[in-house]
Structure formats: structure tokens, C-alpha cells
Design a protein around this motif. Structure first.
Motif, mmCIF file in Angstrom:
data_model
loop_
_atom_site.group_PDB
_atom_site.id
_atom_site.type_symbol
_atom_site.label_atom_id
_atom_site.label_comp_id
_atom_site.label_asym_id
_atom_site.label_seq_id
_atom_site.Cartn_x
_atom_site.Cartn_y
_atom_site.Cartn_z
ATOM 1 N N THR A 223 23.304 -4.447 -62.912
ATOM 2 C CA THR A 223 23.989 -5.713 -62.666
ATOM 3 C C THR A 223 24.452 -5.820 -61.219
ATOM 4 N N VAL A 224 25.039 -4.734 -60.717
ATOM 5 C CA VAL A 224 25.512 -4.740 -59.331
ATOM 6 C C VAL A 224 24.339 -4.924 -58.367
ATOM 7 N N GLY A 225 23.248 -4.194 -58.600
ATOM 8 C CA GLY A 225 22.092 -4.335 -57.722
ATOM 9 C C GLY A 225 21.528 -5.738 -57.723
ATOM 10 N N LEU A 226 21.454 -6.370 -58.899
ATOM 11 C CA LEU A 226 20.946 -7.729 -58.987
ATOM 12 C C LEU A 226 21.870 -8.707 -58.276
ATOM 13 N N CYS A 227 23.182 -8.515 -58.432
ATOM 14 C CA CYS A 227 24.141 -9.403 -57.758
ATOM 15 C C CYS A 227 24.028 -9.279 -56.242
ATOM 16 N N MET A 228 23.898 -8.042 -55.729
ATOM 17 C CA MET A 228 23.771 -7.863 -54.281
ATOM 18 C C MET A 228 22.489 -8.526 -53.765
ATOM 19 N N LEU A 229 21.411 -8.421 -54.536
ATOM 20 C CA LEU A 229 20.144 -9.024 -54.136
ATOM 21 C C LEU A 229 20.264 -10.543 -54.070
ATOM 22 N N LEU A 230 20.869 -11.136 -55.096
ATOM 23 C CA LEU A 230 21.012 -12.594 -55.137
ATOM 24 C C LEU A 230 21.950 -13.093 -54.042
ATOM 25 N N MET A 231 23.074 -12.425 -53.853
ATOM 26 C CA MET A 231 24.020 -12.868 -52.822
ATOM 27 C C MET A 231 23.436 -12.735 -51.427
ATOM 28 N N GLY A 232 22.662 -11.658 -51.217
ATOM 29 C CA GLY A 232 22.023 -11.513 -49.914
ATOM 30 C C GLY A 232 20.985 -12.585 -49.662
ATOM 31 N N ALA A 233 20.204 -12.922 -50.698
ATOM 32 C CA ALA A 233 19.181 -13.953 -50.543
ATOM 33 C C ALA A 233 19.789 -15.339 -50.342
ATOM 34 N N MET A 234 20.950 -15.593 -50.957
ATOM 35 C CA MET A 234 21.590 -16.907 -50.866
ATOM 36 C C MET A 234 22.523 -17.047 -49.662
ATOM 37 N N GLY A 235 22.749 -15.935 -48.924
ATOM 38 C CA GLY A 235 23.638 -15.995 -47.777
ATOM 39 C C GLY A 235 25.111 -16.087 -48.150
ATOM 40 N N ALA A 236 25.462 -15.622 -49.341
ATOM 41 C CA ALA A 236 26.851 -15.752 -49.800
ATOM 42 C C ALA A 236 27.737 -14.615 -49.326
ATOM 43 N N ASP B 194 21.412 0.056 -75.924
ATOM 44 C CA ASP B 194 21.861 -0.539 -77.177
ATOM 45 C C ASP B 194 22.836 -1.675 -76.893
ATOM 46 N N VAL B 195 23.311 -2.309 -77.945
ATOM 47 C CA VAL B 195 24.171 -3.486 -77.782
ATOM 48 C C VAL B 195 25.483 -3.123 -77.095
ATOM 49 N N SER B 196 26.024 -1.947 -77.409
ATOM 50 C CA SER B 196 27.305 -1.559 -76.808
ATOM 51 C C SER B 196 27.197 -1.346 -75.306
ATOM 52 N N ALA B 197 25.979 -1.092 -74.788
ATOM 53 C CA ALA B 197 25.828 -0.869 -73.354
ATOM 54 C C ALA B 197 26.089 -2.127 -72.546
ATOM 55 N N ILE B 198 25.940 -3.298 -73.173
ATOM 56 C CA ILE B 198 26.159 -4.547 -72.451
ATOM 57 C C ILE B 198 27.594 -4.647 -71.949
ATOM 58 N N SER B 199 28.529 -3.990 -72.649
ATOM 59 C CA SER B 199 29.923 -4.055 -72.217
ATOM 60 C C SER B 199 30.133 -3.398 -70.855
ATOM 61 N N GLY B 200 29.179 -2.567 -70.411
ATOM 62 C CA GLY B 200 29.292 -1.986 -69.085
ATOM 63 C C GLY B 200 29.266 -3.027 -67.984
ATOM 64 N N LEU B 201 28.727 -4.209 -68.308
ATOM 65 C CA LEU B 201 28.656 -5.291 -67.311
ATOM 66 C C LEU B 201 30.043 -5.664 -66.818
ATOM 67 N N TRP B 202 31.006 -5.849 -67.748
ATOM 68 C CA TRP B 202 32.353 -6.230 -67.317
ATOM 69 C C TRP B 202 33.297 -5.027 -67.216
#
Length: 247
Positions: free
Chosen positions: A105-118, A224-232
Motif C-alpha cells: 500500500t505504501v509503495g503504491l501510494c508513493m508511486l501515485l503521489m510522485g506521478a501526480m506531483g502531490a 487472507d482477509v485479516s491481512a487487509i487490516s494492515g492497510l490502516w
């Protein structure tokens, strides 16, 4: 006068000077790489032993990332772990699957923010006090985990022998090397690594005997489903730290 100066001056060999600069650069980078490992190795060991990460995967992917960063930036670049995630995981707050989801999630966010200039915009609007508080919280988490690992073996409440012969030897040699090589601390850093490996081998010679070579096989990660909680649970804490402290 100018002619006399020219006659007495030593001729400069460009090839020799380049060789000296190259050797000094390599020594400095080698010593600096061990300084970077001072953060990477303890966190990696904790993630492997406590969280259950695969050591081969971690080391291979980190090595490839270092090579890729060096080729892109044309200079050695340290690739460091996500310290907020590591602190939470080592402290027992995250599982390996949750860390994996948070890291992606962190890697994807950094990629998107860098591409968008945010990133530049966020750097202007986020107060520095937020960054300092976040750094302090992560530092305290790592300090707490580090002290516990230094005092107790993982999963044990038995105190380690803090003043054993190996500990005193390393401390004494460290002080002597720093005093003798205070003008060439790069050599001191490399010597300490060699001494550390020597002490480890003397104490546990079976380490080298049990070591071997095997082929690393990539595996498909299944969360598994419980791993999604690692996002927040972990990702939300790591994103501002990565953004403001590293990027």
C-alpha cells in the motif's frame, strides 16, 4: 621565481590521483554501507525471527533494489526498511501478511503521489511538528523493542548475560580502534565487522558448518482477509513517515 617553483614542484600523475580517489571513495562507501546496515540488519533479523519473514526473499529483493537505485541515481543509495511498520511488527502489533499488505500500500501510494506531483504540495501543507512527533513515536517503539531484545531472548523472560566475555571484548576493541584510527574511521568500521564475525564463529562454530547454498524460489503471496487490516494498522502510520522523512 615562477620557473624555480615549476622545477621543484612534484609532477602530478593524473592516473595515480584518479586511482587514489577511487580507492578512497570505495573505502568510504564500504564503511558507509556498514553504517546503513546498522539499521537494516537488526530490523531484518527481528522481522525474520519474530514476524516470520523469509530471509532469502528479503535479502534478494533488497539487493536488487540497491542495484536498481544505484543505476538510476548513478551513486550508491541506501535502501532502508519501513521503520514504522517494522516497529509495529516487532512489537507484536502486525503479522507478516499485514506487513506485506501495508508495504504494498505504501509503495503504491508513493508511486501515485510522485506521478501526480502531490509530494511537493504535501511538503508545504504538513507541519514539521507532525513529522517530528511521528519520528519520535517510531524511535521510541524501536528503542523499546531493541532494549527488550538486548535484555531478553525472543519469547523468553530470562535475562541475557550482558557482561559476557564476548561483549567486553567487542567493547574494548571498539574503543581501541576508534582511538587508533580516529582519522580513518572507515578502516575502523570494516575492522569491527571482521571482529564481530570472528567472535560469532568462535562462540558458535557450527554456524558456518550449517550454512549452505540453495536456489531461491519465488512464491506467490496469498493474503487472507485479516491481512487487509494492515492497510490502516500499519500503512497509515508509514505513509507520512516515508513521505516526509525519506521522500
Amino acid at each position: 621565481m615562477d620557473a624555480a617553483c615549476d622545477i621543484t614542484a612534484r609532477p602530478v600523475n593524473p592516473a595515480l590521483e584518479r586511482g587514489r580517489l577511487r580507492a578512497r571513495f570505495l573505502l568510504t562507501e564500504a564503511a558507509g554501507s556498514f553504517g546503513d546496515l546498522g539499521t537494516f540488519v537488526p530490523i531484518t533479523v527481528g522481522m525474520v525471527q519474530i514476524v516470520g519473514f523469509d530471509a532469502g526473499t528479503v535479502l534478494l529483493c533488497t539487493g536488487l533494489a540497491c542495484i536498481a537505485a544505484g543505476l538510476v541515481f548513478r551513486t550508491p543509495m541506501p535502501i532502508q526498511p519501513m521503520k514504522a511498520l517494522a516497529a509495529l511488527a516487532i512489537a507484536g502489533g502486525l503479522t507478516a501478511d499485514q506487513v506485506g499488505v501495508a508495504g504494498l500500500t505504501v509503495g503504491l501510494c508513493m508511486l501515485l503521489m510522485g506521478a501526480m506531483g502531490a509530494i511537493s504540495w504535501l511538503d508545504r501543507v504538513v507541519p514539521r511538528s507532525v513529522l517530528r512527533g511521528l519520528q519520535m513515536a517510531v524511535a521510541l517503539q524501536l528503542l523499546r523493542s531493541g532494549v527488550r531484545l538486548a535484555l531478553f531472548a525472543p519469547g523468553s523472560e530470562v535475562l541475557r548475560p550482558l557482561w559476557g566475555a564476548d561483549g567486553l571484548l567487542v567493547v574494548g576493541v571498539t574503543v581501541v580502534l576508534i582511538l587508533l584510527l580516529r582519522r580513518r574511521l572507515g578502516w575502523a568500521a570494516l575492522a569491527l565487522i571482521v571482529i564481530g564475525f570472528t567472535v560469532a564463529y568462535v562462540k558458535q562454530p557450527g554456524l558456518l558448518q550449517s550454512a549452505g547454498v540453495t536456489l531461491w524460489r519465488p512464491r506467490r503471496a496469498v493474503f487472507d482477509v485479516s491481512a487487509i487490516s494492515g492497510l490502516w494498522l500499519g500503512g497509515l502510520a508509514q505513509i507520512p513517515l516515508t513521505l516526509l522523512n525519506s521522500v
